[in-house]
Design a protein around this motif. Sequence first.
Motif, short mmCIF file in Angstrom:
data_model
loop_
_atom_site.label_atom_id
_atom_site.label_comp_id
_atom_site.label_asym_id
_atom_site.label_seq_id
_atom_site.Cartn_x
_atom_site.Cartn_y
_atom_site.Cartn_z
N GLY A 35 3.38 5.89 2.49
CA GLY A 35 3.41 6.23 1.06
C GLY A 35 3.50 7.72 0.82
O GLY A 35 4.17 8.16 -0.12
N VAL A 36 2.83 8.50 1.64
CA VAL A 36 2.91 9.96 1.52
C VAL A 36 4.35 10.43 1.75
O VAL A 36 4.87 11.29 1.03
CB VAL A 36 1.95 10.65 2.52
CG1 VAL A 36 2.16 12.16 2.52
CG2 VAL A 36 0.50 10.32 2.17
N VAL A 89 0.84 -1.20 0.00
CA VAL A 89 0.00 0.00 0.00
C VAL A 89 0.88 1.25 0.00
O VAL A 89 0.58 2.23 -0.69
CB VAL A 89 -0.95 -0.01 1.22
CG1 VAL A 89 -1.65 1.35 1.36
CG2 VAL A 89 -1.98 -1.12 1.08
N ALA A 90 1.96 1.21 0.75
CA ALA A 90 2.87 2.35 0.80
C ALA A 90 3.42 2.67 -0.58
O ALA A 90 3.44 3.83 -1.02
CB ALA A 90 4.01 2.08 1.78
N VAL A 91 3.86 1.65 -1.29
CA VAL A 91 4.42 1.86 -2.63
C VAL A 91 3.35 2.36 -3.59
O VAL A 91 3.57 3.31 -4.36
CB VAL A 91 5.06 0.57 -3.16
CG1 VAL A 91 5.41 0.71 -4.65
CG2 VAL A 91 6.30 0.23 -2.37
N GLY A 92 2.17 1.74 -3.54
CA GLY A 92 1.09 2.18 -4.42
C GLY A 92 0.71 3.63 -4.18
O GLY A 92 0.50 4.40 -5.13
N THR A 93 0.63 4.02 -2.92
CA THR A 93 0.32 5.41 -2.58
C THR A 93 1.41 6.34 -3.08
O THR A 93 1.13 7.40 -3.66
CB THR A 93 0.16 5.56 -1.06
OG1 THR A 93 -0.87 4.67 -0.60
CG2 THR A 93 -0.20 6.99 -0.69
N ALA A 94 2.66 5.97 -2.86
CA ALA A 94 3.79 6.82 -3.27
C ALA A 94 3.80 7.03 -4.77
O ALA A 94 3.97 8.16 -5.26
CB ALA A 94 5.11 6.20 -2.81
N VAL A 95 3.60 5.97 -5.52
CA VAL A 95 3.65 6.07 -6.99
C VAL A 95 2.52 6.96 -7.50
O VAL A 95 2.71 7.75 -8.44
CB VAL A 95 3.60 4.67 -7.62
CG1 VAL A 95 3.43 4.76 -9.13
CG2 VAL A 95 4.87 3.89 -7.27
N LEU A 127 7.09 8.57 1.38
CA LEU A 127 7.92 8.11 0.26
C LEU A 127 7.72 9.00 -0.96
O LEU A 127 8.68 9.27 -1.70
CB LEU A 127 7.57 6.66 -0.09
CG LEU A 127 8.03 5.58 0.90
CD1 LEU A 127 7.48 4.23 0.48
CD2 LEU A 127 9.55 5.54 0.99
N ALA A 128 6.50 9.45 -1.19
CA ALA A 128 6.23 10.32 -2.34
C ALA A 128 6.98 11.63 -2.21
O ALA A 128 7.55 12.15 -3.19
CB ALA A 128 4.73 10.58 -2.47
N TYR A 129 7.01 12.19 -1.01
CA TYR A 129 7.73 13.45 -0.79
C TYR A 129 9.23 13.24 -0.97
O TYR A 129 9.90 13.97 -1.70
CB TYR A 129 7.44 13.98 0.61
CG TYR A 129 8.28 15.19 0.98
CD1 TYR A 129 7.97 16.46 0.51
CD2 TYR A 129 9.40 15.05 1.79
CE1 TYR A 129 8.74 17.56 0.83
CE2 TYR A 129 10.18 16.15 2.12
CZ TYR A 129 9.85 17.40 1.65
OH TYR A 129 10.62 18.47 1.96
N LEU A 130 9.76 12.21 -0.31
CA LEU A 130 11.20 11.96 -0.38
C LEU A 130 11.63 11.53 -1.77
O LEU A 130 12.77 11.76 -2.17
CB LEU A 130 11.59 10.90 0.65
CG LEU A 130 11.41 11.29 2.12
CD1 LEU A 130 11.78 10.12 3.02
CD2 LEU A 130 12.25 12.51 2.47
N GLY A 131 10.71 10.92 -2.51
CA GLY A 131 11.04 10.41 -3.84
C GLY A 131 11.46 11.48 -4.82
O GLY A 131 12.13 11.18 -5.81
N SER A 132 11.08 12.72 -4.57
CA SER A 132 11.50 13.82 -5.44
C SER A 132 12.74 14.52 -4.90
O SER A 132 13.25 15.45 -5.53
CB SER A 132 10.36 14.84 -5.58
OG SER A 132 10.07 15.46 -4.34
N LYS A 133 13.24 14.08 -3.73
CA LYS A 133 14.38 14.73 -3.08
C LYS A 133 15.63 13.87 -3.07
O LYS A 133 16.75 14.38 -3.22
CB LYS A 133 14.03 15.08 -1.63
CG LYS A 133 12.75 15.88 -1.45
CD LYS A 133 12.89 17.30 -1.92
CE LYS A 133 11.62 18.10 -1.65
NZ LYS A 133 11.74 19.49 -2.15
#
Length: 366
Positions: free
Chosen positions: A124-125, A21-27, A127-133
């Motif tokens: 996931g939220v 769920v974390a990955v799905g939310t992040a993506v 991961l989404a934020y950190l994924g752009s950093k």
Amino acid sequence: MNARLATLPSAETPRALDWNVAVGTAVRLMRPGPEVPRAEAERAVRSLRRFSVEAETHVRELTGLGLDLPVVEGDVVDRPDWARGAAFGLAELTGAALSTADSLPARGELMGEISARSAGMQAGVVLAYLGSKVLGQFDPYGESGVEGQRGRLLLVAPNIVAAQQSLGVPSDDFLKWVCLHESTHRLQFNAVPWLREHFAAGLGQLLSQMDGGNAELLSRLPNVVREARSGSRADSSPGIVGVLELLQSPEQRAALDRIIAISTLLEGHADHVMDAVGPQVVPSVGTIRQRFTDRRNGGGLLDRIFRSLLGVDAKIRQYAQGAAFTDHVVDRVGMTGFNAVWAQPDNLPTRSEITEPEAWIRRVHG
């Protein structure tokens, strides 16, 4: 840019959050990376793979660590693949930590009323934020697929290219500089055989101390307010992190101190190495360091608030404190003397020694 990604482990215990769920939310929440011409993107990927090998060679020569280990090419990934890799590593780390914990609270005490699915959405939220950093990351708990090496080095190509363009520094220099930092982390965990398990055990000790419910935390709140007003906890971190530390019991704080000390050492050592190697390998290292430091400390109001809530600002302080510790020790006793930190767990600096490196030198070198 796809990495060799393992399947995420399922939530086998009630206390695990749902990493799928974390990955799905992040993506779903992740912003796309910068628009780069295909030829430029392919060049960046090829360069990162090559530099990840070259960088580790330079790091080994400077530090003397892992001279007999195989050199493995890093995995160049995009933002969604980074999220998958990061989630897998976190799942493995927490699983290893939980397996080493002496005792664990029941699900209701550890996670409160948060279900594994909703916890996964919250993760996931983040991961989404950190994924752009995040520019790069070494995951000590992933599988490299190469004999003699454990863990996976992830290099997030869109973020590296975006940061290089934003800083206005030479492309090859910046790519090499990033690879130097992450290659240092890979050597730390592969050249020091006990470090991976020691870190997981430290996290397990922290989790085993999390047996106080909300009522216990609230009972300590009046003392927190008094201490904050009097300034009697001068060593505590500012802001939200400081309040959380004050709310902890002495046992919880001691466990957290051990984790913070290790993390600060690892990050600071990597920053020291990337700059020490830099002048010979990265001619513009001075400019890159100055502009990158300004970038770390910058950002808009909302970005700074989010960083504070996630502890990113505390991590930035870790880089500075850990690098200052490493600089001081290397200046005083040389790299060979510094490498005593890797001899055994007892030689790791305490949290207080990170800011007082002379105390560590006296304790370890007499």
